[in-house]
Design a protein around this motif. Structure first.
Motif, mmCIF file in Angstrom:
data_model
loop_
_atom_site.group_PDB
_atom_site.id
_atom_site.type_symbol
_atom_site.label_atom_id
_atom_site.label_comp_id
_atom_site.label_asym_id
_atom_site.label_seq_id
_atom_site.Cartn_x
_atom_site.Cartn_y
_atom_site.Cartn_z
ATOM 1 N N ARG A 177 -24.703 -26.994 29.420
ATOM 2 C CA ARG A 177 -24.308 -26.981 30.820
ATOM 3 C C ARG A 177 -22.823 -26.646 30.937
ATOM 4 O O ARG A 177 -22.032 -26.889 30.021
ATOM 5 C CB ARG A 177 -24.552 -28.344 31.467
ATOM 6 N N ALA A 178 -22.480 -26.117 32.096
ATOM 7 C CA ALA A 178 -21.078 -25.971 32.478
ATOM 8 C C ALA A 178 -21.006 -26.527 33.887
ATOM 9 O O ALA A 178 -21.697 -26.026 34.784
ATOM 10 C CB ALA A 178 -20.660 -24.512 32.455
ATOM 11 N N ALA A 179 -20.217 -27.571 34.078
ATOM 12 C CA ALA A 179 -20.260 -28.243 35.379
ATOM 13 C C ALA A 179 -18.909 -28.832 35.721
ATOM 14 O O ALA A 179 -18.135 -29.223 34.840
ATOM 15 C CB ALA A 179 -21.308 -29.354 35.355
ATOM 16 N N PRO A 195 -37.557 -21.327 28.414
ATOM 17 C CA PRO A 195 -36.264 -21.774 28.920
ATOM 18 C C PRO A 195 -36.234 -21.776 30.442
ATOM 19 O O PRO A 195 -36.924 -21.000 31.103
ATOM 20 C CB PRO A 195 -35.273 -20.756 28.373
ATOM 21 N N GLN A 196 -35.418 -22.669 30.947
ATOM 22 C CA GLN A 196 -35.235 -22.756 32.389
ATOM 23 C C GLN A 196 -33.728 -22.780 32.670
ATOM 24 O O GLN A 196 -33.014 -23.612 32.104
ATOM 25 C CB GLN A 196 -35.876 -24.034 32.932
ATOM 26 N N LEU A 197 -33.319 -21.895 33.522
ATOM 27 C CA LEU A 197 -31.902 -21.839 33.900
ATOM 28 C C LEU A 197 -31.773 -22.454 35.287
ATOM 29 O O LEU A 197 -32.553 -22.129 36.180
ATOM 30 C CB LEU A 197 -31.437 -20.394 33.894
ATOM 31 N N ARG A 198 -30.804 -23.335 35.439
ATOM 32 C CA ARG A 198 -30.685 -24.052 36.712
ATOM 33 C C ARG A 198 -29.263 -23.974 37.249
ATOM 34 O O ARG A 198 -28.306 -24.124 36.493
ATOM 35 C CB ARG A 198 -31.001 -25.534 36.541
ATOM 36 N N LEU A 199 -29.203 -23.778 38.539
ATOM 37 C CA LEU A 199 -27.945 -24.011 39.250
ATOM 38 C C LEU A 199 -28.129 -25.348 39.956
ATOM 39 O O LEU A 199 -29.129 -25.549 40.649
ATOM 40 C CB LEU A 199 -27.686 -22.908 40.275
ATOM 41 N N LEU A 238 -21.429 -29.904 40.169
ATOM 42 C CA LEU A 238 -21.809 -28.525 40.488
ATOM 43 C C LEU A 238 -21.759 -27.762 39.185
ATOM 44 O O LEU A 238 -20.710 -27.700 38.521
ATOM 45 C CB LEU A 238 -20.819 -27.921 41.500
ATOM 46 N N GLY A 239 -22.892 -27.195 38.828
ATOM 47 C CA GLY A 239 -22.878 -26.524 37.540
ATOM 48 C C GLY A 239 -24.107 -25.698 37.280
ATOM 49 O O GLY A 239 -25.028 -25.607 38.103
ATOM 50 N N VAL A 240 -24.078 -25.111 36.122
ATOM 51 C CA VAL A 240 -25.212 -24.330 35.653
ATOM 52 C C VAL A 240 -25.667 -24.957 34.342
ATOM 53 O O VAL A 240 -24.846 -25.414 33.542
ATOM 54 C CB VAL A 240 -24.815 -22.847 35.468
ATOM 55 N N MET A 241 -26.965 -25.002 34.199
ATOM 56 C CA MET A 241 -27.519 -25.591 32.974
ATOM 57 C C MET A 241 -28.709 -24.769 32.519
ATOM 58 O O MET A 241 -29.449 -24.225 33.352
ATOM 59 C CB MET A 241 -27.953 -27.035 33.215
ATOM 60 N N VAL A 242 -28.867 -24.683 31.245
ATOM 61 C CA VAL A 242 -30.066 -24.044 30.715
ATOM 62 C C VAL A 242 -30.700 -25.017 29.734
ATOM 63 O O VAL A 242 -30.009 -25.748 29.016
ATOM 64 C CB VAL A 242 -29.725 -22.691 30.051
#
Lengths: 605, 481
Positions: free
Chosen positions: B50-52, B434-438, B468-472
């Motif tokens: 993740r980057a958040a 895989p699942q990419l999430r905002l 607030l971030g993006v995660m895979v």
């Protein structure tokens, strides 16, 4: 699938019901305050150094090292709960425990196990337990009719700041000068001056900063940040205001103890920073803090530390406010006695004047009677001299809303002084004197007027020297033996004191003291009558180290001891197993012989 | 050095592959083939990165007050798994063996910290052997292993069985008419690098310097047994029910250690504990309307040493310094209802934990969480969603900080999280990876929850905390899931 959904819905409903249940954390509500004391003179206080008494909860054993008397040992409030049976068996009826708040963990390699280095005035000392455990300890004590006395500090905080004298933002110890004499300049000396920014010498202007160019105004104080030692800024937050401290540096010993300004405003040796208790906001915070501890626990009294290091008028504001606030909530007969660590009787008595404290720790009596008479074999006339001075030096009228007897009549400080043989600040009696001298002293302590206080371990013949040697570990030193001779002696005396109301509440009428300490007939004798509700007990104690003595001076051309009992009355000794009897002669006098360092408690047969 | 060793192990496992061996010595046919032995190398992985931001310019950190909170804001973690299987050619009975090695990496990634370093652990390193027949399956394993059953996905939590030991075990699987029955037993040990189980002290050397002497080394023995009976509701087992019974015991012998002064010996008493629990589940597979749906309900009770977990060090011990008297009751639920249009996932548990102390304190508590995540499958690959969770922890005593000096009564800490998710994945499935999430998530803390932060922690003043971030997230070919 539908069935599964139904099951899931049911399950979730059950979980939600649990989740939406009662959310308040239990044990956060304070107990109801109650008055638990009929008459403080009925009580026998047992002083406990909490860290050294009993380890009841191993989960609290942080930084413990039982090999060192200056380290934490692990004693705690649960330990006191676990030893209530012992206290009951000994016969004490009140316990005074170490300060309850959070302290500096360690300073200069010495732990704050004793509890006198405050860091957070309103947080329970985690070494001793949490607030619910403290409450439970008080409840358990009350269930056994044992009262609980908390230890109060308003004078200082622990070593939590330094004076940044050279303004370099770090604590320094500076040495200036070499001590050399330069003959070529007429013998001028380069004086050696050592300054520690932790503990600089007293300066009535306030500690001044200075550099090589000279003084630079008041030195700022810098808070320590040593979380591993809990040396972080004090709490509640108001105490982080520099204005709340005198900031004048440390009392210059020993002569500084004679200067009242220094005694009241200087830091205490060891870097304990003096709180400016002249400020109204500080006074109110102290009232709130100490009322809080009672409101949270329903404890019964305060022993107050370092009283003479706080200005007198603080106490005349603090004590009435505490009494008033607690009385409004249902707690009356709340005892406040002060530690005025001083041999001067008039200095001690100063703090028992009207509107001040109910009582004081009777240091002058400890030195002049227990040490000098019972320890060193000095004249028992000291007792009479000190007794006579009492009415000049101590408050003779009850404090308004202060402690009362069972009829609600106020008890003046002169009748409620807290008597002790030794405590945690002085060497144990046995460090200097013999065991039979201790037993004689205990005999007097538990029969004289006032409120007796026994330091833990006295009953076990502990004999440690000065601090910290006098703070022995009870549980590692077979401290709960109930078969020892001194234990049984104390047990017998506490039993008689409970049984005989005059020994607790009665008047104190000295019948015999003597200036003689040699081989004379009455050397070492002190005798007094105590009368309450028409019942009289005669106590005779012989402090002489070797001789059996008598309440008589016939060999010196005098007579026997006059007493209030009618001629012909036979008195029986309740203390001695033999049941020795003595008869009042036709002149209303009586000759009672008492072996060396022992005593008799006599009542009419 | 440790990392080098781990790398060598991995390389060794890979190098042991007959396929590679064949490459290095192409002219020599592996002897196994002559006897009809095949092999297979598989690489598997679980991971999330993740980057958040917390919208104050800092790293978003998980906001949880229960032991196993919502994973919506959890940290990065990855496992790299290497498997090599060997098997006989015959179908029945077929003999298999294999080696599994799993390297796991914690949150601190080089591209974030700039440190060319990582924290890693070897979470699996074990070998298996097994015999497979149509109606009977027998297997043995030995080594170092994560050993666990079903999880509550939304909470990243294995509520019934989750062991980490060095040891071995066996399983027997029977194909019975209602469905397979699998019985597993296991025994293992651990010896934590902690003064509770291990102590080494420096002593004067024989001639000069010092030597290290191990003064405390006591192993915790963990035994477990698990029986799972499935009840197939169709011929192929695509729909079914299952029931699991699980038991565990832990034993720790007496030991002694030296206190800090190096002279006083402290005796650590022997200790033990047990755990017993069960699980009931349902699944719907195949390609029906609810394909991919399931529900599992768990209940367990742990006592004594087992209440603290297999890697736990007891706290709040009894007067005799044992964990006797401690208890941990848990009921939990994990469920997913998946349809071609939307998927709903639930996770929840209630837990009542008691230390071994006679008297309740803030270390005793009950706690609970309920989390629900829903995704709409707008297209096969675009899945907007939302998650709501609520967690509460009710300590049985106030925190050591004197709450009542400032507040008349302390409420139980609670955290409510509301999250919006935009997910992208290959298929319209709840567990398509895989699942990419905002993700945007807001966590609402009540006053008591804020008090759990130390006064110096700036989060103490933030009743609403953002993420607030993006995660895979991915997993494939992993033996551990």
């Amino acid at each position: 699938m539908r069935r599964t959904l139904r099951f899931s819905a049911l399950f979730l409903t059950a979980l939600l019901a649990l989740q939406l249940g009662c959310f308040n954390v239990p044990h956060t509500s304070a107990p109801e305050l109650t008055t638990n004391v009929d008459d403080w003179r009925d009580e026998i206080i047992y002083q406990i150094v909490t860290d050294r008494f009993e380890n009841g909860d191993p989960n609290l054993d942080y930084r413990v090292n039982t090999n060192s008397l200056t380290a934490w040992h692990g004693g705690d409030w649960q330990g006191i709960i676990n030893r209530m049976d012992y206290l009951e068996e000994l016969g004490v009826t009140a316990i005074w425990i170490s300060p309850t708040f959070t302290v500096v963990e360690e300073d200069a390699g010495i732990a704050g196990y004793h509890g006198y280095w405050p860091q957070n005035f309103v947080q329970a000392n985690p070494h001793f337990g949490d607030l619910p455990t403290l409450r439970r300890m008080v409840e358990e004590a009350h269930a056994r009719d044992i009262k609980v006395i908390f230890d109060v500090i308003v004078n200082h905080i622990g070593q939590l700041f330094y004076y940044d004298i050279n303004l370099n933002g770090q604590p320094d110890e500076n040495v200036e000068g070499s001590g050399l004499v330069y003959d070529e300049y007429g013998g001028l000396r380069s004086e050696v001056i050592r300054t520690t920014e932790w503990d600089p010498d007293f300066d009535p202007r306030g500690i001044q900063s200075r550099t090589s160019l000279g003084e630079s105004g008041p030195a700022p104080i810098i808070w320590t940040n040593m979380p591993e030692l809990n040396r972080v800024p004090p709490m509640p937050e108001g105490f982080q205001n520099p204005e709340w401290y005198h900031r004048r540096g440390r009392v210059v010993t020993p002569w500084g103890w004679e200067i009242r300004e220094m005694v009241e405003t200087a830091d205490f040796p060891g870097g304990l920073k003096a709180i400016n208790t002249t400020l109204p906001e500080v006074r109110q915070e102290m009232i709130d803090i100490w009322a809080f501890w009672i409101e949270e626990t329903n404890a019964d009294g305060f022993r107050i530390d370092t009283v003479k290091h706080v200005e007198e008028d603080f106490w005349t504001e603090f004590a009435p406010a505490i009494r008033r606030r607690l009385a409004e909530q249902g707690k009356e007969n709340f005892l406040m006695f002060g530690e005025i660590f001083d041999g001067r009787d008039d200095v001690i008595g100063r703090y028992t004047q009207p509107n001040s404290l109910d009582s004081a720790f009777y240091f002058s009596h400890k030195y002049q009677v227990f040490d000098d008479v019972f320890g060193r074999g000095g004249p028992t006339q000291n007792i009479e001299n000190l007794y006579n001075a009492r009415f000049a030096n101590y408050g003779t009228t009850p404090q308004p809303n202060g402690i009362t007897d069972s009829q609600g009549q106020g008890i003046p400080p002169t009748e409620a002084l807290v008597n002790f043989i030794d405590n945690h600040d002085v060497a144990r009696f046995l460090f200097e004197f013999e065991t039979d001298a201790l037993r004689a002293a205990l005999f007097y302590l538990l029969t004289m007027d006032g409120i007796p206080c026994i330091y833990y371990g006295t009953e076990q013949d502990f004999d440690g020297g000065n601090d910290p040697a006098n703070r022995e570990n009870m549980w590692l030193n077979d401290g709960f033996n109930t078969e020892g001779e001194t234990f049984r002696h104390v047990q017998r005396l506490t039993s008689l004191r409970r049984e005989l109301a005059p020994l607790r509440r009665g008047s104190f009428d000295l019948r015999w003291t003597t200036p003689r300490t040699g081989s004379e007939q009455d050397a070492g004798i002190v005798a007094f009558e105590r009368t309450y509700n028409g019942e009289t007990v005669l106590v005779v104690v012989n402090a002489h180290p070797t001789n059996t003595s008598e309440t008589s001076a016939t060999s010196l051309g005098g007579g026997d001891m006059p007493v209030s009992f009618s001629p012909g009355t036979t008195l029986v000794d309740l203390y001695a197993d033999s049941g020795d009897t003595f008869t009042v002669n036709s002149s209303g006098e009586i000759n009672i012989s008492v072996p060396a360092r022992s005593g008799r408690i006599l009542v009419a047969q | 050095m440790k990392k080098l060793w781990l790398c060598l192990v991995v390389i060794g496992v890979v190098a042991a592959s007959p396929a590679l061996a064949e490459e290095s010595e192409p002219e020599t046919e592996p002897p196994g083939w002559e006897r009809g032995i095949g092999s297979e190398f598989r690489f598997g992985s679980y991971g999330r990165v993740r980057a958040a931001t917390d919208l104050t310019g800092g790293t978003a950190r998980p906001v949880n007050i229960v032991s196993f909170g919502s994973r919506i804001d959890e940290r990065s973690y990855a496992e790299l798994e290497f498997q090599q299987r060997f098997f006989t050619a015959e179908d029945s009975p077929r003999f298999e063996s294999g080696v599994v090695a799993t390297l796991a990496f914690s949150d601190e990634l080089f591209h974030y910290t700039g440190d060319f370093d990582s924290r890693m652990a070897l979470r699996n390193l074990y070998a298996t052997v097994g015999w497979h027949q149509p109606a009977l399956d027998i297997g043995l394993w030995a080594g170092s292993r994560m050993y666990r059953g079903d999880d509550i996905y939304l909470l990243d939590f294995w509520p019934l069985d989750n062991l980490n030991t060095l040891g071995g075990g066996a399983h027997v699987g029977l194909d019975l008419p209602p469905g397979p029955l699998v019985v597993r037993i296991h025994g293992g040990v651990n010896r934590l690098s902690n003064p509770y189980q291990y102590q080494a002290v420096e002593v004067p050397g024989l001639q000069f310097g010092t030597e290290e002497v191990v003064t405390l080394d006591r192993q915790r023995f963990v035994l477990s047994g698990r029986a799972e009976q499935q009840l197939w509701l169709d011929d192929g087992g695509r729909r079914g029910l299952k029931a699991v019974l699980y038991g565990e015991s832990q034993h720790l012998p007496e030991g002694s250690r030296l206190l800090d002064d190096g002279f006083v010996e402290e005796v650590l008493p022997s200790d033990s504990g047990w755990l017993f629990g069960g699980q009931f589940g349902f699944w719907e597979g195949g390609d029906g309307l609810f394909a991919g749906s399931f529900a599992n309900a768990f209940a367990r009770y742990a006592s004594g040493l087992a209440a603290y977990g297999d890697l736990g060090v007891p706290f709040g011990v009894a007067l005799d310094e044992t964990a006797q008297g401690a208890g941990d009751l848990l009921i939990g639920l994990s469920a997913t209802a998946d349809t071609p249009w939307a998927g709903l996932t639930l996770g929840s548990y209630f837990r009542n934990f008691r230390t071994a102390r006679e008297v309740e304190s803030h270390e005793d508590y009950w706690e609970s969480i309920l989390a629900a995540r829903v995704h709409g499958y707008v297209t096969d690959h675009i899945h907007p969603g939302a998650e709501v969770s609520y967690q509460v922890r009710r300590p049985m005593g106030p925190l050591p900080e004197a709450p009542s000096y400032e507040r008349p009564q302390m409420q139980a800490p609670t955290v409510t999280k509301l999250s919006l998710i935009q997910a992208f994945s290959l298929e319209p499935r709840a567990y398509s990876r895989p699942q990419l999430r905002l993700i945007y998530s807001a966590a609402f803390l009540n006053e008591s929850a804020l008090q759990l932060y130390r006064p110096e922690d700036p989060r103490r003043d933030r009743p609403v905390q953002h993420y607030l971030g993006v995660m895979v997230e991915w997993w494939f070919n992993s033996a551990s899931y």
